[in-house]
Design a protein around this motif. Structure first.
Motif, PDB file in Angstrom:
ATOM      1  N   ILE A   1       5.076  14.004   7.621  1.00  0.00           N
ATOM      2  CA  ILE A   1       4.979  12.807   6.781  1.00  0.00           C
ATOM      3  C   ILE A   1       5.956  11.732   7.221  1.00  0.00           C
ATOM      4  N   ALA A   2       7.073  12.133   7.834  1.00  0.00           N
ATOM      5  CA  ALA A   2       8.026  11.139   8.321  1.00  0.00           C
ATOM      6  C   ALA A   2       7.423  10.290   9.422  1.00  0.00           C
ATOM      7  N   GLU A   3       6.572  10.876  10.244  1.00  0.00           N
ATOM      8  CA  GLU A   3       5.902  10.126  11.314  1.00  0.00           C
ATOM      9  C   GLU A   3       4.703   9.347  10.789  1.00  0.00           C
ATOM     10  N   ILE A   4       4.044   9.876   9.782  1.00  0.00           N
ATOM     11  CA  ILE A   4       2.861   9.222   9.212  1.00  0.00           C
ATOM     12  C   ILE A   4       3.256   7.998   8.382  1.00  0.00           C
ATOM     13  N   THR A   5       4.404   8.083   7.708  1.00  0.00           N
ATOM     14  CA  THR A   5       4.838   6.988   6.829  1.00  0.00           C
ATOM     15  C   THR A   5       5.294   5.792   7.659  1.00  0.00           C
ATOM     16  N   ARG A   6       4.633   4.666   7.457  1.00  0.00           N
ATOM     17  CA  ARG A   6       4.991   3.453   8.185  1.00  0.00           C
ATOM     18  C   ARG A   6       5.681   2.423   7.288  1.00  0.00           C
ATOM     19  N   GLY A   7       5.265   2.308   6.049  1.00  0.00           N
ATOM     20  CA  GLY A   7       5.859   1.346   5.126  1.00  0.00           C
ATOM     21  C   GLY A   7       6.053   1.960   3.752  1.00  0.00           C
ATOM     22  N   LEU A   8       6.921   1.359   2.950  1.00  0.00           N
ATOM     23  CA  LEU A   8       7.244   1.907   1.634  1.00  0.00           C
ATOM     24  C   LEU A   8       7.543   0.789   0.643  1.00  0.00           C
ATOM     25  N   ARG A   9       7.237   1.062  -0.612  1.00  0.00           N
ATOM     26  CA  ARG A   9       7.737   0.266  -1.727  1.00  0.00           C
ATOM     27  C   ARG A   9       8.445   1.232  -2.673  1.00  0.00           C
ATOM     28  N   VAL A  10       9.708   0.932  -2.970  1.00  0.00           N
ATOM     29  CA  VAL A  10      10.541   1.834  -3.766  1.00  0.00           C
ATOM     30  C   VAL A  10      11.240   1.024  -4.854  1.00  0.00           C
ATOM     31  N   VAL A  11      11.023   1.410  -6.089  1.00  0.00           N
ATOM     32  CA  VAL A  11      11.689   0.741  -7.204  1.00  0.00           C
ATOM     33  C   VAL A  11      13.109   1.278  -7.335  1.00  0.00           C
ATOM     34  N   VAL A  12      14.071   0.389  -7.260  1.00  0.00           N
ATOM     35  CA  VAL A  12      15.484   0.710  -7.476  1.00  0.00           C
ATOM     36  C   VAL A  12      15.956  -0.142  -8.653  1.00  0.00           C
ATOM     37  N   PRO A  13      17.113   0.141  -9.221  1.00  0.00           N
ATOM     38  CA  PRO A  13      17.552  -0.663 -10.360  1.00  0.00           C
ATOM     39  C   PRO A  13      17.550  -2.166 -10.065  1.00  0.00           C
ATOM     40  N   ARG A  14      16.824  -2.885 -10.902  1.00  0.00           N
ATOM     41  CA  ARG A  14      16.771  -4.354 -10.907  1.00  0.00           C
ATOM     42  C   ARG A  14      15.896  -4.979  -9.815  1.00  0.00           C
ATOM     43  N   ARG A  15      15.430  -4.217  -8.857  1.00  0.00           N
ATOM     44  CA  ARG A  15      14.645  -4.812  -7.769  1.00  0.00           C
ATOM     45  C   ARG A  15      13.806  -3.743  -7.076  1.00  0.00           C
ATOM     46  N   THR A  16      13.024  -4.197  -6.089  1.00  0.00           N
ATOM     47  CA  THR A  16      12.148  -3.301  -5.349  1.00  0.00           C
ATOM     48  C   THR A  16      12.470  -3.358  -3.866  1.00  0.00           C
ATOM     49  N   LEU A  17      12.694  -2.215  -3.280  1.00  0.00           N
ATOM     50  CA  LEU A  17      12.927  -2.099  -1.842  1.00  0.00           C
ATOM     51  C   LEU A  17      11.581  -2.128  -1.133  1.00  0.00           C
ATOM     52  N   VAL A  18      11.453  -2.952  -0.107  1.00  0.00           N
ATOM     53  CA  VAL A  18      10.206  -3.074   0.646  1.00  0.00           C
ATOM     54  C   VAL A  18      10.470  -2.783   2.115  1.00  0.00           C
TER      55      VAL A  18
END
Length: 556
Positions: A232-249
């Motif tokens: 999955i580390a090789e398959i994953t190309r992009g991410l959206r991750v909710v962190v406190p107060r904002r979203t990591l893209v």
């Protein structure tokens, strides 16, 4: 109430589905020999555990907090019901299942919330931080390393954030071979949605039926076909991750040189750095040809040597797996009673091999998979055939491979079957370079057998090699013993600890693809060095200084 479906709370898989051994004539004798469990003496009653007998602590969620969560996601998607709270407490390790069956539940989530959008996730994360609550992301609940359980000493309100409503493929970029997918999408739903458009992600872990894309990313999962498609580390190309107060893209770029990889930080983070809401994954056109063939090797050493040579050859199979003699015996024991013709062929083959000088107690069964165009599959099969023959192996054909393909997701049901009868079975896996695999295997088997002697039981350990790479491979061990309800968790910990320590002592990692959680955290400093563990602690503290996000996992 929400329509998100879960596995049964006290075991693996779907209610009403169970392992059946009466149509497998060799299974009962095998189990008797392996762990001294007589299946002919059936327990008087085998009933599902009674949820009403569990003693659960009262929910700590306040009326005001409950009202706010209901306002955010709707009344149908917030619950404090007993079944929901218990279902979201543990994963599916043997330790988890034993505690559930025994009623040993020190702490459960106080509320379960099902967001439907990333915006709702953001508001729930911010609420948890503002109210100093604990938030634990939940996918399919298949984890076996303690990544889901609340800390028993936790006094703050605990929110289980179930992403099961976020289950769609949002976009397919056909030119780039990329797909944007919501993190709560289960394996079968993901492949169905991609397959309808002619694509596959190619990721099929053992937990595929009941696990989610977000869970795979959060635990650095590998699938049965990772030799071809990558983990999955090789398959994953992009991410959206909710962190406190904002979203990591993390944008799905083919490659970057932008300092330490933030993408890599999220992979395997087990919810400690935020809530994964969306993943952009690499996808592939559905292959026109797919075959999984069965092979036999005269012994474990020959099978290992063949897998190593295949990994460095021009062949690129989708699956390279070989079982040791003990796991091969288990595979043969779980076969159904066949037709007279197939049974006669098997018996005849064994006689032929015996005449050739093979020791039938050392046989090792292998499965190798091929995908692509018909011409490409033929080319790879020919390359592998030469390597297999060089190491003394023989081709069994499509039959065993087809059966493996059909039953590959059903094995976990055997754990429930054994638990019902006073025995425990679990798995631990590791990885090491090819040069260390033989010592790693021997050291782990020796350590497990020493642990069985220590606790005074007849135990079983078996292994297969999988997930081959150029420099090494994964060794996947299954171990079992009869406990008769005599301190099963204490005995389990003796065996599990011996196996994990043997991994480290013999050059392996604490886990190849089952994550760290709490189960494997005691070995993190030996695996990464104290400096590496401190670096992780600093990372988690910088993002989550009040320890609101799934605390106590990976590093203590």
């Amino acid at each position: 109430m929400t329509t998100v479906k879960h596995m049964k709370w006290w075991g693996w898989g779907v209610e009403g589905v169970q392992f059946e051994y009466h149509n497998k004539p060799n299974f009962a004798p095998f189990v008797k020999e392996a762990v001294d469990l007589d299946l002919e003496v059936e327990p008087a009653d085998i009933d599902a555990p009674d949820l009403d007998r569990l003693r659960l602590p009262d929910s700590l969620i306040s009326a005001a907090q409950l009202a706010r969560l209901t306002e955010l996601v709707g009344d149908a998607h917030v619950t404090t019901e007993r079944l929901e709270r218990v279902t979201h407490t543990y994963g599916k390790s043997i330790r988890d299942l034993l505690r559930l069956r025994d009623g040993s539940i020190a702490r459960v989530p106080d509320v379960v919330v099902y967001p439907g959008t990333e915006a709702e996730v953001q508001q729930i994360v911010d609420l948890a931080v503002d109210q100093d609550a604990v938030l634990i992301p939940f996918g399919g609940g298949t984890n076996i390393s303690g990544s889901l359980e609340p800390l028993p000493e936790e006094t703050r309100p605990i929110i289980s954030l179930d992403l099961g409503r976020m289950n769609r493929v949002l976009e397919v970029d056909e030119q780039s071979g990329l797909a944007r997918v919501q993190a709560g999408t289960l394996g079968p739903d993901l492949e169905e949605q991609l397959g309808d458009r002619g694509w596959t992600m190619g990721h099929f872990p053992d937990s595929f039926t009941h696990s989610t894309l977000g869970g795979w990313v959060a635990t650095r999962s590998s699938g049965m076909q990772s030799d071809k498609y990558g983990d999955i580390a090789e398959i994953t190309r992009g991410l959206r991750v909710v962190v406190p107060r904002r979203t990591l893209v993390i944008r799905p770029l083919p490659g970057t040189s932008t300092g330490p990889s933030v993408r890599e930080m999220i992979l395997g983070s087990e919810g400690r750095l935020g809530v994964i809401t969306e993943v952009t994954v690499q996808i592939h056109r559905l292959p026109t040809e797919r075959q999984v063939l069965g092979y036999l090797f005269p012994d474990w050493q020959a099978g290992l040597a063949a897998m190593e040579e295949i990994a460095s050859s021009d062949a690129s199979p989708s699956v390279t797996r070989v079982s040791d003699a003990r796991e091969t015996g288990f595979s043969f024991a779980t076969r159904k009673k066949g037709k007279k013709v197939s049974g006669a062929v098997s018996a005849a083959l064994m006689k032929v091999l015996e005449r050739k000088g093979w020791d039938l107690e050392k046989l090792c069964l292998s499965f190798i998979g091929y995908e692509g165009s018909k011409r490409h599959v033929g080319y790879e099969k020919n390359l592998v055939r030469q390597i297999v023959r060089k190491h003394g192996g023989i081709l069994l054909g499509k039959g065993p491979g087809t059966l493996y393909d059909q039953k590959k997701f059903d094995t976990p049901y055997i754990r429930d079957f054994l638990l019902d009868r006073g025995a425990a079975a679990d798995v631990s896996e590791t990885a090491a370079p090819w040069s260390r695999l033989r010592d790693l295997y021997a050291g782990t088997v020796a350590a497990a057998n020493a642990a069985y002697r220590e606790i005074g039981v007849r135990g079983w350990i078996m292994c297969h090699l999988s997930h081959s790479e150029h420099s090494g491979a994964c060794l996947y061990f299954t171990f079992a013993f009869r406990h008769d309800d005599n301190d099963p968790i204490g005995r389990y910990e003796v065996v599990k600890t011996a196996i994990q320590q043997a991994f480290i002592d013999n050059g392996g990692t604490l886990s190849h693809h089952h994550a760290v959680g709490r189960e494997h955290a005691p070995w993190i400093e030996q695996d990464l060095s104290p400096a590496g563990a401190d670096m992780l602690r600093g990372l988690f503290e910088s993002v989550d200084p009040k320890r609101n996000l799934n605390p106590g996992k990976i590093v203590f």
